[in-house]
Design an enzyme around this catalytic site. Structure first.
Site, PDB file in Angstrom:
ATOM      1  N   TRP A  18       0.761  -1.460   0.148  1.00 48.32           N
ATOM      2  CA  TRP A  18      -0.020   0.389   0.093  1.00 48.32           C
ATOM      3  C   TRP A  18       0.820   1.180   0.095  1.00 48.32           C
ATOM      4  O   TRP A  18       0.472   2.009  -0.594  1.00 48.32           O
ATOM      5  CB  TRP A  18      -0.526   0.393   1.249  1.00 48.32           C
ATOM      6  CG  TRP A  18      -1.457   1.390   1.641  1.00 48.32           C
ATOM      7  CD1 TRP A  18      -4.021   0.884   1.178  1.00 48.32           C
ATOM      8  CD2 TRP A  18      -1.589   2.388   2.656  1.00 48.32           C
ATOM      9  NE1 TRP A  18      -4.249   2.216   1.831  1.00 48.32           N
ATOM     10  CE2 TRP A  18      -2.683   2.822   2.102  1.00 48.32           C
ATOM     11  CE3 TRP A  18      -0.957   2.697   3.022  1.00 48.32           C
ATOM     12  CZ2 TRP A  18      -3.166   4.036   3.179  1.00 48.32           C
ATOM     13  CZ3 TRP A  18      -0.733   3.522   3.727  1.00 48.32           C
ATOM     14  CH2 TRP A  18      -2.073   4.728   3.625  1.00 48.32           C
ATOM     15  N   ARG A 519       3.793   6.694   5.619  1.00 48.93           N
ATOM     16  CA  ARG A 519       4.751   6.550   6.421  1.00 48.93           C
ATOM     17  C   ARG A 519       4.540   5.304   7.890  1.00 48.93           C
ATOM     18  O   ARG A 519       3.617   6.027   8.442  1.00 48.93           O
ATOM     19  CB  ARG A 519       4.535   8.033   7.161  1.00 48.93           C
ATOM     20  CG  ARG A 519       5.887   8.517   8.849  1.00 48.93           C
ATOM     21  CD  ARG A 519       7.357   8.254   7.966  1.00 48.93           C
ATOM     22  NE  ARG A 519       8.335   8.177   9.865  1.00 48.93           N
ATOM     23  CZ  ARG A 519       9.327   7.993   9.208  1.00 48.93           C
ATOM     24  NH1 ARG A 519       9.794   7.255   9.186  1.00 48.93           N
ATOM     25  NH2 ARG A 519      10.196   8.197  10.914  1.00 48.93           N
ATOM     26  N   TRP A 565       6.444   5.304  21.684  1.00 46.47           N
ATOM     27  CA  TRP A 565       6.938   4.540  20.247  1.00 46.47           C
ATOM     28  C   TRP A 565       6.984   2.552  20.142  1.00 46.47           C
ATOM     29  O   TRP A 565       8.007   2.559  18.982  1.00 46.47           O
ATOM     30  CB  TRP A 565       6.986   5.814  19.115  1.00 46.47           C
ATOM     31  CG  TRP A 565       6.709   6.917  19.668  1.00 46.47           C
ATOM     32  CD1 TRP A 565       5.743   6.963  19.307  1.00 46.47           C
ATOM     33  CD2 TRP A 565       7.385   7.788  18.449  1.00 46.47           C
ATOM     34  NE1 TRP A 565       4.914   8.238  18.885  1.00 46.47           N
ATOM     35  CE2 TRP A 565       6.249   9.169  18.584  1.00 46.47           C
ATOM     36  CE3 TRP A 565       8.401   8.783  17.515  1.00 46.47           C
ATOM     37  CZ2 TRP A 565       6.398  10.503  17.495  1.00 46.47           C
ATOM     38  CZ3 TRP A 565       8.434   9.253  17.717  1.00 46.47           C
ATOM     39  CH2 TRP A 565       7.239  10.299  17.015  1.00 46.47           C
ATOM     40  N   CYS A 647       5.712  17.808  19.257  1.00 45.49           N
ATOM     41  CA  CYS A 647       5.005  17.758  17.950  1.00 45.49           C
ATOM     42  C   CYS A 647       3.654  17.325  17.705  1.00 45.49           C
ATOM     43  O   CYS A 647       3.055  16.474  18.581  1.00 45.49           O
ATOM     44  CB  CYS A 647       5.642  17.507  16.827  1.00 45.49           C
ATOM     45  SG  CYS A 647       5.941  16.089  16.805  1.00 45.49           S
ATOM     46  N   HIS A 698       5.665  18.479   6.795  1.00 42.13           N
ATOM     47  CA  HIS A 698       5.430  17.495   6.373  1.00 42.13           C
ATOM     48  C   HIS A 698       4.779  17.569   5.288  1.00 42.13           C
ATOM     49  O   HIS A 698       4.500  16.661   4.424  1.00 42.13           O
ATOM     50  CB  HIS A 698       4.291  16.755   7.103  1.00 42.13           C
ATOM     51  CG  HIS A 698       4.644  16.298   8.705  1.00 42.13           C
ATOM     52  ND1 HIS A 698       5.472  16.692   9.810  1.00 42.13           N
ATOM     53  CD2 HIS A 698       5.795  15.331   8.786  1.00 42.13           C
ATOM     54  CE1 HIS A 698       5.967  16.034  10.546  1.00 42.13           C
ATOM     55  NE2 HIS A 698       5.712  14.716   9.987  1.00 42.13           N
TER      56      HIS A 698
END
EC number: 2.1.1.14
Length: 762
Positions: A18, A519, A565, A647, A698
């Site tokens: 994808w 991403r 993460w 962020c 981005h």
């Protein structure tokens, strides 16, 4: 009889097909028809896999061309005016421009999906009138039925969640907006009912947050209207990520099923079922398999839980399903041939979680004896990992347990440190810097691949990295940046890099998950006790500093970001794992300072996403987070300047906690939210060093100087200019070299204009 259900499947494909298709289209390597064809094949393969495994209620319309919230926004025709949309079905070019920006318009804001690492595109309402451009759930249902014979379960974001996740309206406009959207939702469910759809899954994750009685009245109005419009259509009102507070009111809504998270919301949801029962005739979607983590279940606990629940809800009214969409986990463990067998055997990705769901259904319907061997395998796999030496390092456990004995505050307050730091560094007014990483060109990625494969020696690779550092140190000096970075060319990912050098981490070959758009990230697996072994960043930082007289920042990832993460072991409290990471990072901070690197950035972009969804749980999480950060950074000298970076999140909700981190300088995104964060500082005082990102990294768009000057000017109206830094809003790893250099040149030029204007004003 129990039945099986799924809530959503990973979009990215077993080998990220994808992602590759999207990026080929964006690069002009395939046309729109080819992209549509490729994505259709991927989508149908995913549905066929679930069908073959025996899942009875298979979700459709969970697949996306970028993001499921952006899909709904396009379906409602809510395209901001700057994209010059002419009406009708939203063109693919406009759809992607909203997500990524284009030369004429900035991208829509992107933010975290609840407390996950997935990012969604924030709808901009701003007075726009919604309309139904196409019935996407219906099209997805028809495709699955016609091409695979699957009686799918269309998935649709709930109206109330959609509005609460949007921007561009005042609270007093909410009822008016509901009235505008209700006819569209009514049309969607009516067309589904006319098509013969049996079940629709309407996701309302907002129900697990701290909602009010007024919210409940609105929600009842919405679902009463939908039920009256399509009484033959079964609605599964799906919640996830936490427990629902107003349980009695939620389960009494005029819907045919309620989905509850019995992993992350287990205690409260189970207690509610026991205290108040479950309505006769309704279906319980029991989220018994963790959809957010990768650990195999021993299955004894969920089977016991099924037994407990069956006293209140009979098996024939229970759907066994994951706690949330499997979007948040990788696809399959099959490619993980390099992992230690004990660890691999204790993992379950999306495909394996579907197998666990089927196994639970079989055990519940046919008796545990029918699948005892498989149940024993699951239990033994978990027991073996728990007994491993990696999970039983007593000295690490003791240090984290006695955290109150560790130093967790700087020797002096910021006001005193700031004077010492200015004397040492002699930085100009409005100092410029970047967040850390520079573009990872194809040459950089190829070199890393050659090194990892063993085709390059350590000396060859180190020489290549040093050459990249030389190029970018020189470029930063030429551009005129004041505080430099080495560029992080040796790093694949800001968490993976550190995990590879700390004990307690493992790394997968194919454990990819979607973060935003195309991403994809491959989170480390924290499976054991975390401890420092040897310096991780000193060599590159010292080399970069040797090339320039300007200060070079050491770059680290903070303990909460490493935690949030990663896929985190589930046998310890997350706070204890965070403290283990913090103590390991403190040794790295001290090693950098000892080597002469005395500006050190400890990034925490993921601190906000770990914030509990219920406000009454915030204080404990933030106290632990602040402590972990300060454990990492508090043992340095006053003249050593600690930076951090965050962020894409709602900072106004936690400005006090950000201040309590006591970082000398914090950089925060503000460009993609169009300067809205500045409003936070109009209402709240912030007296430490701060840099508000002045352009969005981005997007490939090169921001004009005037735009950044405007952003700087507005920030300086509410923040102390003597403490203000200028920087991009995030790292530049994913950007191209030419656009990066051009954008940074514009940023420095904007800074010079702002300096000159301030000088004249004085």
């Amino acid at each position: 009889m129990l039945k099986s259900s799924n809530l959503g499947y990973p979009r990215i494909g077993a080998n990220r097909e994808w992602k590759k298709a999207l990026e080929a289209y964006w690069a002009g390597k395939c046309d729109e028809a080819q992209l549509i064809g490729q994505l259709e094949r991927i989508r149908l393969d995913h549905l066929k896999l679930q069908q073959d495994k025996g899942i009875e209620l298979i979700p459709v319309n969970d697949f996306s061309y970028y993001d499921h919230i952006l899909d709904a926004t396009a379906m409602f025709g809510l395209v901001p005016p700057r994209f010059q949309y002419a009406g009708g079905v939203v063109p693919l070019s406009t759809y992607y421009a909203m997500a990524r920006g284009d030369k004429g318009a900035t991208a829509c804001e992107m933010t975290k999906w609840f407390n996950t690492n997935y990012h969604y595109i924030v709808p901009e309402l701003n007075g726009a009138k919604p309309t139904l451009t196409e019935n996407r759930p219906l099209k997805a249902y028809q495709e699955a039925k016609e091409k695979l014979g699957i009686e799918g379960k269309p998935v649709l974001i709930g109206l109330y969640s959609y509005l609460k996740l949007s921007k561009g309206y005042e609270l007093n406009q909410l009822d008016e907006l509901i009235e505008q959207f209700l006819p569209i939702y009514t049309q969607i469910v009516q067309e589904l009912a006319q098509e013969g759809v049996q079940w629709i899954q309407i996701d309302e994750p907002i129900l697990v947050t701290s909602i009010t009685q007024e919210d409940l009245l609105r929600i009842r109005r919405i679902y009463s209207t939908l039920h009256e419009a399509a009484p033959s259509l079964n609605i599964m009102l799906q919640t996830y990520f936490e427990a629902v507070d107003f349980y009695e009111e939620i389960v009494s809504l005029p819907v045919q099923g309620i989905g509850l998270d019995l992993i992350h919301g287990l205690g409260q949801n189970l207690e509610s079922i026991k205290s108040f029962g479950f309505p006769d005739g309704k279906i319980l979607g029991a989220g018994l398999i963790d959809g957010r983590n990768i650990w195999r279940s021993s299955l004894e606990a969920p089977l016991q839980l099924l037994q407990e629940i069956s006293d209140y809800v009979p098996y024939e009214r229970i759907l066994v399903q994951p706690s949330c969409s499997l979007l948040h986990v990788p696809v399959s463990t099959r490619p993980e041939t390099a992992l230690d067998p004990v660890l691999k055997n204790a993992l379950a990705y999306a495909d394996e979680k579907l197998d666990e769901i089927i196994l639970l259904v079989q055990a519940g319907n046919d008796g545990q004896e029918s699948v005892q061997a498989k149940l024993d395998d699951s239990r033994k796999a978990v027991e073996l990992l728990n007994a491993s030496s990696s999970r039983n390092k007593e000295h690490v456990r003791q240090a984290a347990a006695n955290i109150d004995l560790q130093p967790a505050s700087r020797e002096n307050v910021f006001v005193k440190r700031q004077i010492s730091q200015q004397e040492k560094w002699q930085l100009p007014f409005l100092p410029t810097t970047t967040i850390g990483s520079f573009p990872q060109s194809p040459e950089v990625r190829k070199a890393r691949q050659s090194f990892r494969k063993g085709d390059w020696s350590n000396e060859q690779y180190e020489e290549f990295i040093q050459a990249q550092i030389q190029i970018w140190i020189k470029l930063q000096e030429e551009i005129g940046i004041d505080v430099l970075v080495h560029g992080e060319f040796e790093r694949t990912d800001m968490v993976e890099f550190f995990g590879e050098k700390l004990n307690g981490f493992a790394f997968t070959l194919n454990g990819w998950v979607q973060s935003y758009g195309s991403r994809c990230v491959k989170p480390p697996v924290i499976f054991g006790d975390v401890e420092f072994t040897t310096p991780m960043t000193v060599k590159e930082s010292v080399y970069a500093q040797s090339l320039t007289d300007r200060p070079v920042k050491g770059m680290l990832t903070g303990p909460l970001t490493i935690l949030n993460w990663s896929f985190v072991r589930d046998d310890l409290p997350r706070s204890e794992v965070a403290f283990q990471i913090a103590l390991a990072l403190r040794e790295e901070v001290e090693a950098l300072e000892k080597a002469g690197i005395e500006m050190i950035q400890v990034d925490e972009p993921a601190l906000r996403e770990g914030l509990p969804l219920k406000k009454e749980k915030w204080d404990r999480y933030l106290e632990d987070s602040i402590l972990a950060f300060r454990l990492s950074t508090s043992t340095v000298k006053d003249t050593t300047q600690i930076h951090t970076h965050m962020c894409y999140c709602e900072f106004h909700e936690m400005i006090d906690a950000i201040t309590a981190l006591d970082a000398d300088v914090i950089s925060i995104e503000t460009s993609r939210s169009h300067g809205e964060l500045i409003h936070t500082f109009e209402e709240s005082t912030y007296e430490l060093g701060i840099g508000l990102g002045v352009y969005d990294i981005h997007s490939p768009r090169i921001p004009p100087v005037e735009e950044m000057v405007s952003m700087i000017d507005r920030a300086l109206q509410v923040l102390d200019p003597a403490l203000f830094w200028i920087n991009p809003d995030c790292g530049l790893k994913t950007r191209g070299i030419e656009e990066t250099v051009a954008s940074l040149r514009n940023m420095v030029q904007a800074t010079e204009i702002a300096r000159a204007a301030r000088s004249v004003a004085k």
